[in-house]
Write an enzyme that holds these catalytic residues in place. Structure first.
Site, PDB file in Angstrom:
ATOM      1  CG  ASP A 115      -0.263  -0.108   2.409  1.00 23.34           C
ATOM      2  OD1 ASP A 115       1.055  -0.140   2.392  1.00 23.34           O
ATOM      3  OD2 ASP A 115      -0.794  -0.446   3.686  1.00 23.34           O
ATOM      4  CG  ASN A 138      -9.293  -1.021  11.724  1.00 18.28           C
ATOM      5  OD1 ASN A 138      -8.041  -1.773  12.055  1.00 18.28           O
ATOM      6  ND2 ASN A 138      -9.397  -0.019  11.169  1.00 18.28           N
ATOM      7  CG  HIS A 187      -5.896  -2.151   8.966  1.00 21.70           C
ATOM      8  ND1 HIS A 187      -6.018  -0.592   8.987  1.00 21.70           N
ATOM      9  CD2 HIS A 187      -4.375  -1.957   8.356  1.00 21.70           C
ATOM     10  CE1 HIS A 187      -4.987  -0.196   9.135  1.00 21.70           C
ATOM     11  NE2 HIS A 187      -4.010  -0.827   9.062  1.00 21.70           N
ATOM     12  CD  GLU A 237      -8.711   1.647   7.695  1.00 24.29           C
ATOM     13  OE1 GLU A 237      -8.614   0.750   8.744  1.00 24.29           O
ATOM     14  OE2 GLU A 237      -8.270   2.844   7.911  1.00 24.29           O
TER      15      GLU A 237
HETATM   16  C1  GLP Z   1      -0.888   0.721   8.829  1.00 21.80           C
HETATM   17  C2  GLP Z   1      -0.281  -0.504   7.702  1.00 21.80           C
HETATM   18  C3  GLP Z   1      -0.674  -2.047   7.795  1.00 21.80           C
HETATM   19  C4  GLP Z   1      -0.070  -2.129   9.089  1.00 21.80           C
HETATM   20  C5  GLP Z   1      -0.693  -1.525  10.187  1.00 21.80           C
HETATM   21  C6  GLP Z   1      -0.349  -1.886  11.161  1.00 21.80           C
HETATM   22  O1  GLP Z   1      -1.236   1.029   8.707  1.00 21.80           O
HETATM   23  N1  GLP Z   1      -1.076  -0.711   6.368  1.00 21.80           N
HETATM   24  O2  GLP Z   1      -0.113  -2.472   6.572  1.00 21.80           O
HETATM   25  O3  GLP Z   1      -0.123  -4.207   8.644  1.00 21.80           O
HETATM   26  O4  GLP Z   1      -1.313  -0.758   9.554  1.00 21.80           O
HETATM   27  O5  GLP Z   1       0.391  -1.152  11.701  1.00 21.80           O
HETATM   28  P1  GLP Z   1       1.705  -1.626  12.840  1.00 21.80           P
HETATM   29  O6  GLP Z   1       2.784  -2.930  12.657  1.00 21.80           O
HETATM   30  O7  GLP Z   1       2.638  -0.233  12.952  1.00 21.80           O
HETATM   31  O8  GLP Z   1       1.038  -1.589  14.016  1.00 21.80           O
END
Ligand code: GLP
Length: 263
Positions: free
Chosen positions: A70, A139, A141, A146
């Site tokens: 992404d 959440n 995702h 989302e």
């Molecule tokens: C972000 C990314 C995801 C990631 C998630 C968790 O917003 N777009 O690809 O897996 O949120 O992030 P983190 O690993 O920093 O908790």
């Protein structure tokens, strides 16, 4: 789905590194392996372990093509928080993966809708990804899909929830600087990878992990789409496993894994 519960986040990093390393060392000669890379804090320890193996053990990524999940819309490509910059800083610039072999959605494209279609086409032309690394949002995702994302979705523009913007605000100077729009691989896109490898650590992820692994298959928890995949592995530490009802069975299964049974 295989659920691997390990004592610490560092242990998870080593197992995730093992799986990614096996995908590139076990390839047929002449074949260029494709890895699906994720940003966020969850994969960082795995990247550090892979960098260490590259430096100390000669693990080579030569020929690997990397595809990001992404990207934020509207951040310049050289902005320190664009996912293109993050993956370079956290991983690819420290190993032998040149920038030209790191692909992601173009968040600077004048029309993000077109950029999303182009990235989906690129993935179709170069796929399937051998291993897709995934974190999970609080959440549920994955990527930036989302809650409410279609389980069959392809790469497209999404609007972030305020919770996700708040979660990611720690990477920006001010909350207002966190983009509202992103381009993300869809859940259907992610599902085309040969192996999905989700990793999470810490109590903050426990509810999302439980919903993804043991909850119903539902767009309300996008990560639950892993339940449909023929080869999905979830590598989590004890804190992230705290709300799993079948945790004892997962630990038992790991303890009795056949010696030649890969993740
Ligand atoms: C972000 C990314 C995801 C990631 C998630 C968790 O917003 N777009 O690809 O897996 O949120 O992030 P983190 O690993 O920093 O908790």
């Amino acid at each position: 789905m295989e659920v691997v519960i390990l004592p610490t986040a560092a242990d998870c990093g080593r197992v995730v590194a093992d799986v990614l390393a096996a995908a590139i060392t076990g390839r047929k000669s002449g074949h260029r392996p494709t890895l699906g890379l994720a940003t966020g804090s969850s994969p960082v320890l795995a990247y550090q372990e892979l960098i260490r193996r590259h430096r100390e053990d000669g693990l080579s990524f030569a020929g690997v093509r990397a595809f990001l999940l992404d990207e934020y819309v509207g951040l310049p490509a050289d902005h320190p928080e664009s996912y293109r910059s993050v993956i370079r800083r956290e991983f690819t610039s420290h190993v032998d993966i040149p920038d030209r072999d790191v692909h992601g959605p173009d968040g600077t494209h004048p029309d993000p809708l077109v950029a999303a279609i182009e990235y989906e086409q690129l993935l179709r032309a170069n796929g399937p990804v051998a291993v897709q690394l995934l974190g999970i949002g609080g959440n549920g995702h994955i990527g930036f899909n989302e809650p409410g994302s279609s389980l069959g979705s392809v790469t497209r523009v999404k609007t972030l929830t305020e919770q996700t913007r708040r979660d990611n605000a720690r990477f920006f100077d001010r909350m207002e600087d966190v983009p509202r729009h992103v381009i993300t691989q869809g859940l259907g896109t992610i599902g085309r990878a040969e192996h999905l490898l989700l990793t999470a650590s810490g109590a903050r992820k426990a509810a999302a992990v439980a919903a993804a692994v043991e909850g119903p298959l539902t767009a309300s928890c996008p990560a639950s789409v892993l339940q449909l995949h023929p080869h999905a592995t979830v590598v989590i530490d004890e804190a992230a496993a705290a709300e799993l009802e079948r945790a004892d069975y997962y630990r038992y299964t790991l303890e009795h894994k056949l010696p030649h049974q890969p993740y």
